[in-house]
Write an enzyme that holds these catalytic residues in place. Structure first.
Site, PDB file in Angstrom:
ATOM      1  N   ARG A 137      40.521  56.225  56.446  1.00  0.00           N
ATOM      2  CA  ARG A 137      41.001  55.596  55.211  1.00  0.00           C
ATOM      3  C   ARG A 137      41.487  54.171  55.488  1.00  0.00           C
ATOM      4  O   ARG A 137      42.248  53.609  54.697  1.00  0.00           O
ATOM      5  CB  ARG A 137      42.117  56.451  54.607  1.00  0.00           C
ATOM      6  N   CYS A 157      39.243  33.840  46.576  1.00  0.00           N
ATOM      7  CA  CYS A 157      39.353  34.523  45.276  1.00  0.00           C
ATOM      8  C   CYS A 157      39.060  36.015  45.455  1.00  0.00           C
ATOM      9  O   CYS A 157      39.893  36.852  45.159  1.00  0.00           O
ATOM     10  CB  CYS A 157      38.395  33.898  44.278  1.00  0.00           C
ATOM     11  N   ASN A 179      39.393  35.305  38.825  1.00  0.00           N
ATOM     12  CA  ASN A 179      37.964  35.340  38.537  1.00  0.00           C
ATOM     13  C   ASN A 179      37.635  34.496  37.311  1.00  0.00           C
ATOM     14  O   ASN A 179      38.137  34.758  36.215  1.00  0.00           O
ATOM     15  CB  ASN A 179      37.506  36.778  38.322  1.00  0.00           C
ATOM     16  N   ASP A 180      36.838  33.461  37.532  1.00  0.00           N
ATOM     17  CA  ASP A 180      36.270  32.644  36.462  1.00  0.00           C
ATOM     18  C   ASP A 180      35.146  33.481  35.859  1.00  0.00           C
ATOM     19  O   ASP A 180      34.031  33.512  36.373  1.00  0.00           O
ATOM     20  CB  ASP A 180      35.758  31.335  37.071  1.00  0.00           C
ATOM     21  N   ASN A 188      29.818  37.630  41.615  1.00  0.00           N
ATOM     22  CA  ASN A 188      30.554  38.420  42.604  1.00  0.00           C
ATOM     23  C   ASN A 188      30.143  39.888  42.578  1.00  0.00           C
ATOM     24  O   ASN A 188      30.022  40.529  43.637  1.00  0.00           O
ATOM     25  CB  ASN A 188      32.059  38.303  42.363  1.00  0.00           C
ATOM     26  N   HIS A 218      39.849  35.311  33.707  1.00  0.00           N
ATOM     27  CA  HIS A 218      40.065  34.248  32.731  1.00  0.00           C
ATOM     28  C   HIS A 218      38.773  33.565  32.293  1.00  0.00           C
ATOM     29  O   HIS A 218      37.772  33.548  33.007  1.00  0.00           O
ATOM     30  CB  HIS A 218      41.030  33.192  33.291  1.00  0.00           C
TER      31      HIS A 218
END
Length: 276
Positions: A137, A157, A179-180, A188, A218
């Site tokens: 894990r 990011c 995140n744009d 991504n 955003h």
């Protein structure tokens, strides 16, 4: 419609209808003309993609698939922090005169650490554990090294991947601080879905689910008119991703080992300016 389209539309509508605007705040990002780049955002969006059903790529508009694969190999396989090793110009704004983006992304993955089994960098440790200790894990990576942040030209990011094996199936969680959504969300998703598939293939595992956790999802102010038009586009079925089954070593993958079959998408004339 592609499932990726469905998720993207739901995320964008949620942000536009229920998001928080930062127009009353001082913000770091700027447009090329120097104007502050403001956003409307949602906190903590979580999306799940079952990679056994379809490859999660947008059809609302084209995602530059080959460039996305090239960048994920640049970071995870080449472990590079120099744009001269990259075949696109997406990192040019953050590179210095030598092409370096500082101690970011691939640089962090390349740093070696000592374990009882030997010395590994972050990628090789993941590959080792997937083959020799799949019940662990603790199979994860982290690019957000506080000691080196001041020497990174851009803080990471997408900063962490957690890998988890259930039976003979490899699943993964991508953690992203920011995140744009218009520019980078599906980019991504495509990259880390492909990475998960690569790791599964070379570890003799089946691929399962990619979970994408975004702390700050955003939309930039100048992107919204384009997004509103894009959301009205027709959607197509998801294409099929074919990965060369002959590749058994992660470091042998090239961009040419990936092919999309049946990729239909909408062509849009508007360009998304990237805030820097």
């Amino acid at each position: 419609m592609s499932y990726a389209d469905k998720v993207f539309i739901e995320n964008c509508k949620d942000i536009l209808e229920n998001g928080y605007w930062d127009t009353d705040k001082e913000v770091r990002p700027r447009w090329l003309d120097g104007t502050p780049a403001h956003t409307v955002k949602k906190f903590c969006i979580v999306n799940r993609y079952d990679l056994t059903k379809e490859f999660p790529i947008l059809t609302l508009r084209r995602t530059a698939f080959k460039s996305a694969i090239d960048e994920i190999l640049w970071i995870w396989q080449k472990k590079s922090n120099n744009i001269n090793d990259l075949n696109s110009h997406i990192w040019d704004s953050w590179a210095d005169e030598t092409g370096s983006i500082g101690k970011a992304y691939g640089y962090q993955l390349a740093q070696k650490h000592k374990y009882k089994e030997g010395e590994f960098d972050q990628v090789d440790r993941v590959l080792y554990d997937l083959k020799h200790n799949p019940a662990s894990r603790r199979i994860m990576t982290n690019l957000y090294n506080f000691e080196d942040l001041h020497e990174m030209h851009l803080y990471p990011c997408a900063y962490s991947m957690t890998f988890n094996v259930s039976g003979d199936t490899l699943n993964g969680i991508l953690n992203q601080r920011s995140n744009d959504v218009a520019v980078a969300n599906n980019w991504n998703v495509v990259q880390y879905a492909a990475l998960l598939m690569m790791f599964a293939q070379v570890s003799n595992l089946k691929v399962g689910e990619l979970v994408h956790v975004i702390a700050d999802a955003h939309l930039y102010d100048r992107h919204i008119p384009i997004i509103e038009k894009m959301l009205k586009n027709p959607q197509f079925e998801a294409p099929k991703l074919i990965i060369n089954p002959e590749v058994k070593n992660f470091y042998d993958f090239t961009v040419d080992d990936f092919k999309l079959e049946g990729y239909e998408y909408n062509k849009i004339e508007d360009k998304f300016e990237v805030a820097v």
